[in-house]
Each structure stands twice: as structure tokens, then as C-alpha cells.
Motif scaffolding. Structure first.
Motif, PDB file in Angstrom:
ATOM      1  N   LEU A 177      44.908  35.707  44.109  1.00  0.00           N
ATOM      2  CA  LEU A 177      43.721  35.238  44.006  1.00  0.00           C
ATOM      3  C   LEU A 177      43.668  33.833  43.377  1.00  0.00           C
ATOM      4  O   LEU A 177      44.388  33.528  42.466  1.00  0.00           O
ATOM      5  CB  LEU A 177      42.619  35.962  43.206  1.00  0.00           C
ATOM      6  CG  LEU A 177      42.373  37.496  44.095  1.00  0.00           C
ATOM      7  CD1 LEU A 177      41.357  38.196  43.256  1.00  0.00           C
ATOM      8  CD2 LEU A 177      41.996  37.245  45.292  1.00  0.00           C
ATOM      9  N   PRO A 178      42.685  32.789  43.642  1.00  0.00           N
ATOM     10  CA  PRO A 178      42.801  31.646  43.071  1.00  0.00           C
ATOM     11  C   PRO A 178      42.528  31.643  41.625  1.00  0.00           C
ATOM     12  O   PRO A 178      41.621  32.619  41.112  1.00  0.00           O
ATOM     13  CB  PRO A 178      41.843  30.709  43.625  1.00  0.00           C
ATOM     14  CG  PRO A 178      40.869  31.697  44.321  1.00  0.00           C
ATOM     15  CD  PRO A 178      41.942  33.170  44.740  1.00  0.00           C
ATOM     16  N   SER A 179      43.021  31.004  40.479  1.00  0.00           N
ATOM     17  CA  SER A 179      42.871  31.086  39.148  1.00  0.00           C
ATOM     18  C   SER A 179      41.451  30.463  38.770  1.00  0.00           C
ATOM     19  O   SER A 179      40.652  31.119  37.830  1.00  0.00           O
ATOM     20  CB  SER A 179      43.790  30.407  38.310  1.00  0.00           C
ATOM     21  OG  SER A 179      43.832  29.039  38.821  1.00  0.00           O
ATOM     22  N   LEU A 180      41.077  29.550  39.481  1.00  0.00           N
ATOM     23  CA  LEU A 180      39.660  28.869  39.195  1.00  0.00           C
ATOM     24  C   LEU A 180      38.969  28.338  40.366  1.00  0.00           C
ATOM     25  O   LEU A 180      39.092  27.289  41.072  1.00  0.00           O
ATOM     26  CB  LEU A 180      39.980  27.511  38.239  1.00  0.00           C
ATOM     27  CG  LEU A 180      40.432  27.764  36.950  1.00  0.00           C
ATOM     28  CD1 LEU A 180      40.553  26.360  36.144  1.00  0.00           C
ATOM     29  CD2 LEU A 180      39.190  28.375  36.190  1.00  0.00           C
ATOM     30  N   PRO A 181      38.225  29.370  41.124  1.00  0.00           N
ATOM     31  CA  PRO A 181      37.726  29.073  42.271  1.00  0.00           C
ATOM     32  C   PRO A 181      36.549  28.124  42.051  1.00  0.00           C
ATOM     33  O   PRO A 181      35.615  28.435  41.176  1.00  0.00           O
ATOM     34  CB  PRO A 181      37.409  30.542  42.854  1.00  0.00           C
ATOM     35  CG  PRO A 181      36.979  31.239  41.528  1.00  0.00           C
ATOM     36  CD  PRO A 181      38.229  30.704  40.367  1.00  0.00           C
ATOM     37  N   GLY A 182      36.341  27.197  42.834  1.00  0.00           N
ATOM     38  CA  GLY A 182      35.173  26.273  42.880  1.00  0.00           C
ATOM     39  C   GLY A 182      33.898  26.994  43.529  1.00  0.00           C
ATOM     40  O   GLY A 182      32.800  26.619  43.250  1.00  0.00           O
ATOM     41  N   GLU A 213      34.465  39.757  37.378  1.00  0.00           N
ATOM     42  CA  GLU A 213      35.539  39.502  36.338  1.00  0.00           C
ATOM     43  C   GLU A 213      36.767  39.080  36.879  1.00  0.00           C
ATOM     44  O   GLU A 213      37.435  38.470  36.183  1.00  0.00           O
ATOM     45  CB  GLU A 213      35.251  40.729  35.592  1.00  0.00           C
ATOM     46  CG  GLU A 213      34.125  40.925  34.699  1.00  0.00           C
ATOM     47  CD  GLU A 213      34.000  42.159  33.989  1.00  0.00           C
ATOM     48  OE1 GLU A 213      34.943  43.016  34.209  1.00  0.00           O
ATOM     49  OE2 GLU A 213      33.047  42.542  33.363  1.00  0.00           O
ATOM     50  N   ARG A 214      37.020  39.884  37.924  1.00  0.00           N
ATOM     51  CA  ARG A 214      38.467  39.395  38.525  1.00  0.00           C
ATOM     52  C   ARG A 214      38.632  38.043  39.097  1.00  0.00           C
ATOM     53  O   ARG A 214      39.744  37.538  38.938  1.00  0.00           O
ATOM     54  CB  ARG A 214      38.912  40.707  39.582  1.00  0.00           C
ATOM     55  CG  ARG A 214      40.278  40.400  40.078  1.00  0.00           C
ATOM     56  CD  ARG A 214      41.409  40.718  39.244  1.00  0.00           C
ATOM     57  NE  ARG A 214      42.610  40.333  39.463  1.00  0.00           N
ATOM     58  CZ  ARG A 214      43.231  39.138  39.744  1.00  0.00           C
ATOM     59  NH1 ARG A 214      42.581  38.004  39.432  1.00  0.00           N
ATOM     60  NH2 ARG A 214      44.352  39.157  40.612  1.00  0.00           N
ATOM     61  N   VAL A 215      37.599  37.753  39.764  1.00  0.00           N
ATOM     62  CA  VAL A 215      37.465  36.312  40.374  1.00  0.00           C
ATOM     63  C   VAL A 215      37.558  35.101  39.566  1.00  0.00           C
ATOM     64  O   VAL A 215      38.324  34.243  39.700  1.00  0.00           O
ATOM     65  CB  VAL A 215      36.565  36.339  41.318  1.00  0.00           C
ATOM     66  CG1 VAL A 215      36.151  34.824  41.974  1.00  0.00           C
ATOM     67  CG2 VAL A 215      36.541  37.079  42.642  1.00  0.00           C
ATOM     68  N   VAL A 216      36.732  35.212  38.637  1.00  0.00           N
ATOM     69  CA  VAL A 216      36.534  33.941  37.382  1.00  0.00           C
ATOM     70  C   VAL A 216      37.185  34.424  36.019  1.00  0.00           C
ATOM     71  O   VAL A 216      36.579  35.450  35.701  1.00  0.00           O
ATOM     72  CB  VAL A 216      35.175  33.661  37.568  1.00  0.00           C
ATOM     73  CG1 VAL A 216      34.694  32.895  38.870  1.00  0.00           C
ATOM     74  CG2 VAL A 216      34.090  34.731  37.016  1.00  0.00           C
ATOM     75  N   PRO A 217      37.719  33.451  35.491  1.00  0.00           N
ATOM     76  CA  PRO A 217      38.294  33.844  34.078  1.00  0.00           C
ATOM     77  C   PRO A 217      37.161  33.456  33.054  1.00  0.00           C
ATOM     78  O   PRO A 217      36.010  32.885  33.373  1.00  0.00           O
ATOM     79  CB  PRO A 217      39.324  32.656  33.904  1.00  0.00           C
ATOM     80  CG  PRO A 217      38.987  31.585  34.732  1.00  0.00           C
ATOM     81  CD  PRO A 217      38.153  32.316  35.846  1.00  0.00           C
ATOM     82  N   VAL A 218      37.129  33.831  31.761  1.00  0.00           N
ATOM     83  CA  VAL A 218      36.320  33.634  30.644  1.00  0.00           C
ATOM     84  C   VAL A 218      36.623  32.132  30.195  1.00  0.00           C
ATOM     85  O   VAL A 218      37.871  31.515  30.079  1.00  0.00           O
ATOM     86  CB  VAL A 218      36.359  34.407  29.362  1.00  0.00           C
ATOM     87  CG1 VAL A 218      35.335  33.983  28.430  1.00  0.00           C
ATOM     88  CG2 VAL A 218      36.202  35.944  29.920  1.00  0.00           C
ATOM     89  N   ARG A 219      35.412  31.290  30.342  1.00  0.00           N
ATOM     90  CA  ARG A 219      35.765  29.853  30.029  1.00  0.00           C
ATOM     91  C   ARG A 219      36.131  29.612  28.735  1.00  0.00           C
ATOM     92  O   ARG A 219      37.080  28.734  28.483  1.00  0.00           O
ATOM     93  CB  ARG A 219      34.217  29.087  30.321  1.00  0.00           C
ATOM     94  CG  ARG A 219      34.385  27.651  29.992  1.00  0.00           C
ATOM     95  CD  ARG A 219      33.073  27.173  30.338  1.00  0.00           C
ATOM     96  NE  ARG A 219      33.145  25.621  30.540  1.00  0.00           N
ATOM     97  CZ  ARG A 219      32.757  24.763  29.256  1.00  0.00           C
ATOM     98  NH1 ARG A 219      32.459  25.661  28.040  1.00  0.00           N
ATOM     99  NH2 ARG A 219      32.770  23.545  29.147  1.00  0.00           N
ATOM    100  N   ALA A 220      35.905  30.561  27.646  1.00  0.00           N
ATOM    101  CA  ALA A 220      36.358  29.916  26.424  1.00  0.00           C
ATOM    102  C   ALA A 220      37.887  30.517  26.362  1.00  0.00           C
ATOM    103  O   ALA A 220      38.297  29.834  25.373  1.00  0.00           O
ATOM    104  CB  ALA A 220      35.526  31.018  25.315  1.00  0.00           C
TER     105      ALA A 220
END
Length: 528
Positions: A147-152, A275-282
Motif C-alpha cells: 500500500l502507498p505510504s502517503l496516499p493523496g 488506520e492502515r491506509v493513512v499514517p498518523v501525521r504527528a
């Protein structure tokens, strides 16, 4: 005479009193009896002999159990209303009415509704379908993509009104705000599987919006019947063929469907998918800051080590003054040789100049010009004579023929002669101009050459010539007698001097200036 025994046939057999029927009459009677006695029935059995829909749109198969079987037919109009589509080997409960088919003397059930016979049948069908698709390699782990690390852009295939989409949007907004595009579908029912497959294919196709980086197929929990659309073979093949990574989030942790095997990643819940698709911004910012700090430390350590290595290497190098000693000495030697070379080159140039100057004089340069003038004058004289001869010849011819020619012919001849005379005069003038121009060009070239080899250009650079009283050049110091009157020529004039002594002195004190002499004669060749 009538037969006294009508109840007996001629052959001796008695007549029957049962009513006679034709085959059609009997078939219709049986059909009415069966349809009246079994107007609406529910039959449980396993579908057998199903080969798909007929070209007419009807379906033909059999329902069987261990001991018997019955033919079944689904008319084209009823097929679209079936909740469960017929499949080979599927155990179902068929609701319909019994009827007969007179042509084959058989009975059959006209199916109006199909239901799954029970959970065991569904699970059996699901297992058979899973084995079939797994044998084709659709569930292989090797074909699944990261999966992409930072999907737009995130595409979500789910119901737009349920709690699932709200949970996904809330989780994405809290962790790492990204653009979410929802493709609305029915999450259960007869058309659920077809709509989900069309949505997955639509995101990868030209649907008119931005191309998602990842697709989430989500639905809340439910029974096996509720989730059955996600076990559809069309859905599995659409997920496998999608060029975009797909995350399956159907049901709860314990719910498994065939799309979970085919997807690139399975999430236990729709919230877990977000939660799996997008990481935590902090966490991303913290990781970037930590890597930046590590990079700074690594660069500082690298520069410190390289500086230390440079210092160690510089200790083995000689001093800068020692490195420059050799080049400085070579520069001094080259400077000395340069001065001597300049003097030698100047003396050689003076010698070549004097050798050339003795062979040049104004009359040598004027000689070609005079020769050109003589050739031009000779040519002009010949041209004048030729023109005079032509005019005389034309006049003589005109005088001879004047009596025989009409006045207008004579006038025309005279006009022609005038034109010819004018043309010859023009050619004469043009030839004279060309000869004079050529002679002027050669004269200018000779003058430039004379000026280039003249000693006056050398005098303008600071040199001087020494002359005796009889205008003879002095070529060496030994040739000058004591007390001899000399003249030193500069670029702007001559100065009269007298030799004072023959003893060795600096060059400045060997001559004594007497008086300012006349200006230098500008004529070339005044030295000879």
C-alpha cells in the motif's frame, strides 16, 4: 338377425365398460389433477444439470436428493425476480407449482422463487468457489502489492448513508487529512456484488475524477446471507484485475469473504482500514525530525573526520615557500633569457630592415606606376586611332553610297554610326577608368609595402639613427672618430652631436648635444 350376445366379441372376449380416452385427453386430465392437487409447493433439493440460461432466456435443471429427482424450469420473466440464482450443486428450497409436460409424459416444477437450503449449503458453495478461484492463482500472496505510504486520494466503495463511511472519514481526518472519494453502492441484496465490482473497475477507469492511490471496499458486520455479495466471483475478479491496491474491510474480525482473500490487504474493520491506509501525521513529523537530526549529526561527523584527515595529510606536505622556490628561480632565469632574446630579436629586425631599405627607393616604387601610365597612354592612342579610322571609313562609305541612298536611309545610317561611335567612346572611357583604377591599386599597395619596411615606423617606437655629416649611417661605435660631428635622427627630427671621448662610459655621456638640427626630410630614400 341381430347378435343375441352383444357383450361378447366375435373372438370370444367380453367387452369392457371403462371409458376410453385419447392420449391428449388423458395427458390433459393428468395435468389438471396434478396442478389442482399441488398448486403451490416448496421442494428442497440439490440443483443438477444446470448449464446456464437457454438462448430463449428460460432455465432448465433438475432438483434431486438421494432417492429421486424432479425436472425444474424457470421462465424468463421469473428469473430476474429470483433472490438466489441457480448454480450447479447448490442446495436450495424451490417454491413453485407442479405441472406436467405432455410431450414427454413427465412432470416438473415451475420455479417462482429460490432460497438457500441452509447455512451448510452456503458454506459448501463458498468453499467450492474459494477452491476454484484459488486454483486459478487469484489468492496468491505473490501478486499482492504494498500500500502507498502517503496516499493523496482514497477511494471508498460503500454505502454513503451508513456508519461505515462516517467512521472512515473521521479516522482519516484525525490521523492524516486526505481527499476521500466515495463510490455509493448497495452493500447487500441481489445487485450488491455487481455494483461493488463495477465500482472497483470504475475507480481504475476513466470515471472523470482523480485517480485514487488506494481503494477501500468497506461494509459493516452481518450474517453470511448479508455478506454474500462480497463472495461473488465477479467481485473477486474485479479486485484482482484492479491496477490500484485494494483494502478489504468487510464485516468484523471474524467475518471472512472471498474479497478478503483477493484484496492486497485485509483490515478487520472499516476503521482499521482507515488506520492502515493513512499514517498518523504527528508520527510522520516526528520521524522526519528524527531523521533530520540524525542527518545533521552524520554530516557533522563526516565533515569532522574529513577535516582531521586533511590536517594529517597536510602535515606531510612541504611548506608553501619551499614549493615556490623552484618556480621562482625558473621565472628569474626565463626573465633573463627574455631580455637577451628581445635585444637579439631587435638587432635581427634592424639588420633585416637595413638590408631591405638599401634595395628600396621612391623611384623603384614609381617605376611600375610610370610603366602603367605609359601602357595606358599607348592604349588610349590606339583607341583614338581606331575610332578615327572607323569614323573615316564610315564617312567614306557614306560618301560613296550617298548618291544611291535615299535621304531617310542616309539619316538612319548616320544615326547608327552615331550610336556605334557613342558605344565605342563609352567602352574607351570604361577601359581607361579600369586601367587607371588598377594602376592606383597597385600604387597604393606598393606605398603600404614601402611604409611597412621603412625605418620611420621603427623610429616611432623610440629608436634612433646616427648619421655622419655626409648622410652616411653609422653602423658601429668603433667607426666613430673622436670629435666627429654626427646627427641623431628621431621620429620628429634630427639633433646634431659631437663625439666627446672614446673612453668607456655609459652610453648617455658618450655624445654631446650641440644644437637642434632641421626636421627630417619626409622623402623616402633620403638616407642613400
Amino acid at each position: 338377425m341381430s347378435d343375441p350376445f352383444p357383450l361378447f366379441e366375435e373372438a370370444g372376449r367380453p367387452r369392457s365398460n371403462a371409458a376410453e380416452f385419447t392420449v391428449s385427453e388423458l395427458s390433459r386430465a393428468v395435468k389438471r389433477t396434478v396442478e389442482d392437487g399441488f398448486g403451490q409447493v416448496r421442494v428442497r433439493g440439490e440443483i443438477s444439470g444446470f448449464r446456464g440460461r437457454h438462448s430463449s432466456g428460460h432455465c432448465y435443471f433438475s432438483l434431486k436428493d438421494v432417492d429421486a429427482s424432479i425436472d425444474a424450469v424457470v421462465w424468463r420473466g421469473a428469473f430476474a425476480r429470483l433472490g438466489v440464482k441457480p448454480e450447479e450443486g447448490l442446495e436450495v428450497i424451490a417454491t413453485g407449482r407442479l405441472t406436467t409436460f405432455p410431450r414427454k409424459s413427465s412432470y416438473q416444477i415451475v420455479v417462482e422463487q429460490l432460497e438457500h437450503a441452509g447455512l451448510g449449503a452456503l458454506m459448501k458453495l463458498l468453499e467450492e468457489r474459494r477452491r476454484k478461484l484459488a486454483a486459478e492463482g487469484l489468492f496468491d500472496e505473490a501478486r499482492k502489492r504494498p500500500l502507498p505510504s502517503l496516499p493523496g486520494v482514497i477511494g471508498v466503495v460503500t454505502s454513503p448513508t451508513g456508519a461505515v463511511i462516517r467512521d472512515i472519514l473521521h479516522r482519516v481526518s484525525d490521523r492524516f487529512p486526505s481527499r476521500v472519494i466515495v463510490w455509493p453502492v448497495r452493500v447487500q441484496g441481489e445487485t450488491s456484488g455487481a455494483e461493488v465490482a463495477a465500482a472497483v473497475r470504475g475507480f481504475a477507469g476513466d470515471y472523470g475524477g482523480p485517480l485514487p492511490d488506494v481503494i477501500i471496499v468497506a461494509r459493516g458486520g452481518g450474517s453470511v446471507e448479508d455478506l454474500w455479495g462480497y463472495n461473488d466471483e465477479e467481485v473477486v475478479r474485479a479486485v484482482v484485475a484492479s491496477p490500484i491496491p485494494v483494502v478489504s474491510a468487510v464485516g468484523h474480525e471474524t467475518d471472512w469473504t472471498l474479497i478478503d482473500y483477493a484484496a492486497d490487504h485485509r483490515a478487520p474493520t472499516p476503521t482499521g482500514a482507515a488506520e492502515r491506509v493513512v499514517p498518523v501525521r504527528a508520527d510522520c513529523l516526528s520521524a522526519v525530525a528524527d531523521r533530520s537530526r540524525r542527518l545533521d549529526v552524520a554530516m557533522a561527523t563526516y565533515v569532522h573526520r574529513r577535516t582531521a584527515d586533511l590536517r594529517l595529510l597536510s602535515r606531510g606536505l612541504p611548506a608553501a615557500s619551499a614549493l615556490l622556490q623552484g618556480p621562482r628561480q625558473r621565472l628569474d632565469l626565463a626573465g633573463d633569457r627574455l631580455s637577451a632574446a628581445l635585444f637579439r630579436a631587435t638587432a635581427e629586425a634592424r639588420r633585416r630592415y637595413l638590408a631591405t631599405a638599401t634595395r628600396l627607393s621612391p623611384h623603384l616604387a614609381a617605376r611600375p606606376v610610370e610603366a602603367a601610365r605609359e601602357r595606358l597612354s599607348h592604349t588610349l592612342r590606339r583607341l583614338h586611332r581606331a575610332v578615327d579610322h572607323i569614323v573615316a571609313d564610315r564617312r567614306l562609305a557614306a560618301a560613296r553610297t550617298g548618291g544611291r541612298l535615299a535621304p531617310h536611309l542616309l539619316t538612319r545610317r548616320l544615326d547608327e554610326a552615331r550610336l556605334e561611335l557613342k558605344r565605342l567612346t563609352t567602352r574607351r572611357d570604361r577601359a581607361a577608368d579600369a586601367l587607371l583604377g588598377d594602376a592606383s591599386t597597385r600604387l597604393a599597395a606598393a606605398a603600404k609595402l614601402l611604409d611597412a619596411v621603412s625605418y620611420r615606423s621603427v623610429l616611432s617606437r623610440g629608436f634612433a639613427l646616427v648619421w655622419r655629416a655626409n648622410d652616411e649611417p653609422v653602423r658601429s661605435a668603433a667607426a666613430v672618430a673622436k670629435g666627429e660631428a654626427l646627427e641623431v635622427q628621431f621620429a620628429d627630427g634630427r639633433v646634431s652631436v659631437v663625439e666627446a671621448s672614446t673612453s668607456p662610459r655609459p652610453a648617455q655621456s658618450r655624445v654631446k648635444r650641440v644644437s637642434r638640427s632641421r626636421k627630417v626630410d619626409d622623402r623616402q630614400g633620403s638616407l642613400f
